[in-house]
Design an enzyme around this catalytic site. Structure first.
Site, short mmCIF file in Angstrom:
data_model
loop_
_atom_site.label_atom_id
_atom_site.label_comp_id
_atom_site.label_asym_id
_atom_site.label_seq_id
_atom_site.Cartn_x
_atom_site.Cartn_y
_atom_site.Cartn_z
CE LYS A 185 -24.57 -110.67 -10.89
NZ LYS A 185 -24.31 -108.32 -11.42
N GLY B 93 -34.65 -109.32 -9.24
CA GLY B 93 -34.18 -108.19 -10.88
C GLY B 93 -35.27 -108.62 -11.59
CB THR C 192 -39.68 -109.57 -16.08
OG1 THR C 192 -40.34 -109.21 -14.74
CG2 THR C 192 -40.61 -111.12 -16.69
N GLY D 138 -34.88 -113.30 -15.55
CA GLY D 138 -35.15 -113.72 -14.18
C GLY D 138 -35.42 -114.93 -15.28
CD GLU E 8 -39.25 -112.37 -3.94
OE1 GLU E 8 -40.14 -111.37 -4.12
OE2 GLU E 8 -39.38 -113.41 -3.24
CB CYS F 6 -40.52 -104.63 -7.24
SG CYS F 6 -39.89 -104.87 -5.72
CD GLU G 92 -40.60 -102.95 -13.37
OE1 GLU G 92 -39.62 -103.82 -14.58
OE2 GLU G 92 -40.25 -103.17 -12.02
P1 NAD Z 1 -31.88 -106.71 -13.73
O1 NAD Z 1 -32.20 -108.26 -13.88
O2 NAD Z 1 -30.73 -106.39 -15.09
O3 NAD Z 1 -30.07 -106.63 -12.84
C1 NAD Z 1 -30.09 -107.86 -11.71
C2 NAD Z 1 -29.11 -108.67 -11.33
O4 NAD Z 1 -29.30 -109.71 -12.41
C3 NAD Z 1 -28.07 -107.67 -11.44
O5 NAD Z 1 -27.26 -108.43 -10.16
C4 NAD Z 1 -27.40 -108.31 -12.62
O6 NAD Z 1 -25.78 -107.65 -13.17
C5 NAD Z 1 -27.75 -109.90 -13.04
N1 NAD Z 1 -27.72 -110.48 -14.29
C6 NAD Z 1 -28.19 -109.69 -15.33
N2 NAD Z 1 -28.06 -110.75 -16.65
C7 NAD Z 1 -28.03 -111.83 -16.26
C8 NAD Z 1 -27.77 -112.75 -16.27
N3 NAD Z 1 -27.18 -112.95 -17.48
N4 NAD Z 1 -27.54 -114.06 -15.53
C9 NAD Z 1 -27.69 -113.77 -13.95
N5 NAD Z 1 -27.42 -112.57 -13.95
C10 NAD Z 1 -27.71 -111.42 -14.40
O7 NAD Z 1 -32.37 -106.10 -12.74
P2 NAD Z 1 -31.83 -104.74 -12.11
O8 NAD Z 1 -32.07 -103.39 -13.80
O9 NAD Z 1 -30.76 -104.53 -11.60
O10 NAD Z 1 -33.26 -103.70 -10.86
C11 NAD Z 1 -34.77 -103.87 -11.86
C12 NAD Z 1 -35.38 -104.66 -11.64
O11 NAD Z 1 -35.43 -105.96 -10.97
C13 NAD Z 1 -36.52 -104.18 -12.36
O12 NAD Z 1 -36.34 -104.93 -13.46
C14 NAD Z 1 -37.41 -104.47 -10.72
O13 NAD Z 1 -38.95 -104.40 -10.76
C15 NAD Z 1 -37.19 -105.62 -10.32
N6 NAD Z 1 -36.94 -105.74 -8.69
C16 NAD Z 1 -37.42 -106.80 -8.19
C17 NAD Z 1 -37.49 -106.75 -7.03
C18 NAD Z 1 -38.92 -108.10 -6.11
O14 NAD Z 1 -38.54 -108.50 -5.28
N7 NAD Z 1 -39.87 -107.80 -6.98
C19 NAD Z 1 -37.50 -105.57 -5.94
C20 NAD Z 1 -36.30 -105.24 -5.62
C21 NAD Z 1 -36.31 -104.89 -8.36
#
Ligand code: NAD
Length: 490
Positions: free
Chosen positions: A174, A227, A229, A232, A249, A283, A384
């Site tokens: 996804k 994605g 927190t 997650g 992550e 991140c 963040e």
């Molecule tokens: P996000 O959490 O909004 O989305 C990440 C993914 O999760 C997307 O594919 C999204 O469609 C999906 N998603 C959203 N809601 C969901 C749900 N209810 N159930 C399952 N999946 C769902 O994050 P973003 O805005 O795409 O990315 C930015 C975030 O990602 C920042 O907080 C960043 O720090 C984090 N990030 C972390 C790392 C790491 O390795 N620690 C690396 C890159 C990005």
């Protein structure tokens, strides 16, 4: 430039069953691709087909060196299309071409690494403590879900797909709704490399629909998530319902410490790269820089000279260091944080606005921004931002410094700039983070495990043992006693 794209879903190239949507080039808002979002029914179909496919001899029957062969071919396939993939990823999220080239190279390296890990990976014979031989073997978990964000798609997707395939799992992807392209192209390359039909599906669409259905599906045995927190945490809660392992992550607010004895040229270059590369959409962005009071002014002067010379502009240009942010909505969120920093009493030393000029009008550009005068407790220093915003903080007492660095919900990474190895060890041991960079920053190696502590996540990706995250361990006791078990004979 706009293209209609299909996805690999349950063994066939086709449109997913949900509504059509478009993705946009962040540099000018033009349409890049039109595709269909997936539905919960698509998720079910992809998972059911993956469960069937993974049990077939064409996948389950492969020896580890044979799966490794497929992974080596995926690495070659990525390299063969390297420039094309780098350009596609640039269009998806607006990162400068030099960065997307590096991400593509790292994805190829990830497959190569896990190929060699796969064919050299051994199960163990454990020391027998009775009349038996004990073995511990690893079996694939089954069908796993991979959920990824938009900031570095090909790299974070390779980090999940490569160890999962090496372990013998099937993978339902996804990707972020706005950056579906890399997962789809990885699936195409994997198919050409010999991954059997049904083993990989890619389901573009909304997290609340597709991601949620994937996490809840009873046949999904693990979720590898990168994605935010909050998302997650929601996944972790749902995972508890079926005792499903996850790797999470998540976000970060990483501190960088510049000590009095630091080589300031190196430290300035590292801090600039740490926060402003990827336009801060990273991140591990080093968003809080703690500078020792004795070098604060000298550091600030050199840093600002560096910030002024950063090249913000067209992501297609080789010279560009910072492209646009991923979209207008995200830029608005960054702008709100900078305003918050001003309202909290911070002084904007550079940036704090959009770049001016016709070249920037249509894109979601934002200038690199440096703010000083805020306490670490300010919201701008605690949350963040995921954008090019650096808070400069002054320190003089080491215990207070460490308390401030650790006074944050996140614990992803930290940087230390000093010439004294004992200082490194003292600070490094006290910092609550998953990674510490010493006299460098934002370096990545697939051979070194990566992940966070506190609200930055659980589990690790990468590293040779990363394959084991996609396996369950089974223990065998092979009896060697010539006589029946004594208890029964008494
Ligand atoms: P996000 O959490 O909004 O989305 C990440 C993914 O999760 C997307 O594919 C999204 O469609 C999906 N998603 C959203 N809601 C969901 C749900 N209810 N159930 C399952 N999946 C769902 O994050 P973003 O805005 O795409 O990315 C930015 C975030 O990602 C920042 O907080 C960043 O720090 C984090 N990030 C972390 C790392 C790491 O390795 N620690 C690396 C890159 C990005």
């Amino acid at each position: 430039m706009s293209e209609k794209i299909q996805t690999l879903l349950a063994g066939r190239w086709r449109d997913a069953s949900g509504p059509a949507y478009t993705t946009e080039y962040p540099a000018d808002g033009s349409t890049v691709a039109t595709l269909h979002a997936a539905t919960a029914q698509d998720v079910d179909e992809a998972v059911q087909v993956a469960e069937q496919a993974r049990q077939q001899p064409a996948w389950a029957g492969l020896k580890r060196h044979e799966r490794a062969g497929i992974l080596y071919r995926i690495a070659s396939g990525i390299r063969a299309r390297g420039e094309e993939l780098a350009q596609l990823q640039r269009l998806d999220n607006g990162k400068p071409i030099n960065e997307t080239r590096a991400l593509v190279a790292s994805a190829a390296g990830t497959f190569q690494f896990f190929a060699s890990a796969c064919e050299t990976w051994e199960d163990t014979i454990t020391p027998a403590r009775g009349d038996y031989v004990t073995m511990s073997v690893h079996e694939p978990l089954g069908v796993v879900g991979a959920i990824t964000p938009w900031n570095s798609p090909i790299a974070s997707e390779a980090q999940k797909l490569a160890p999962a395939l090496a372990a013998g799992c099937a993978v339902v992807f996804k990707p972020a709704e706005i950056t579906p392209r890399m997962a789809i192209e990885l699936a195409r390359i994997a198919e050409a490399a010999g991954v059997p039909p049904g083993i990989i599906s890619v389901l573009p669409g909304k997290g609340s629909v597709v991601g949620d259905a994937l996490v809840k599906h009873p046949l999904i045995k693990r979720i590898a998530f990168t994605g935010g927190t909050n998302v997650g945490m929601g996944i972790q809660r749902l995972a508890a319902e079926k005792l499903m392992p996850t790797s999470l992550e998540l976000g970060g607010k990483s501190p960088t410490i510049v000590c009095a004895d630091a080589d300031l040229d190196h430290a300035v270059a590292g801090v600039l790269y740490g926060i402003f590369s990827s336009s801060g959409e990273s991140c591990i962005a080093g968003s809080r820089a703690f500078i020792h009071a004795s070098v604060y002014d000298a550091f600030k002067q050199r840093l600002l000279a560096g910030v002024r010379s950063l090249r913000v502009g067209d992501p297609a240009s080789e010279k560009t260091q910072m492209g646009p942010l991923v979209n207008m909505g995200h830029r608005a969120s960054v702008e709100r944080y900078v305003q918050m920093g001003r309202d909290e009493g911070g002084t904007v030393l550079f940036g704090g606005e959009r770049p001016q000029g016709a070249d920037f009008d249509k894109g979601s550009y934002y200038l690199p921004t440096v703010i000083e005068g805020l306490p670490n407790s300010a919201r701008m220093c605690q949350e963040e931002i995921f954008g090019p915003v650096l808070a400069l903080l002054r320190w003089s007492d080491e215990a207070d410094l460490l308390a401030q660095c650790n006074d944050n919900v996140y614990g992803l990474a930290a940087g230390i700039w000093t010439r004294d190895y004992k200082t490194v060890w003292r600070l490094g041991s006290a910092l609550q983070t998953g990674t510490v960079w010493v006299n460098t920053y934002k370096q990545f190696s697939v051979s070194t495990p990566f992940g966070g502590v506190k609200m930055s996540g659980t589990g690790r990706e990468k590293g040779r043992l990363g394959i084991l995250e996609y396996t369950s361990q089974k223990s065998y006791y092979w009896g060697t006693n010539e006589a029946p078990i004594a208890w029964s004979m008494a």
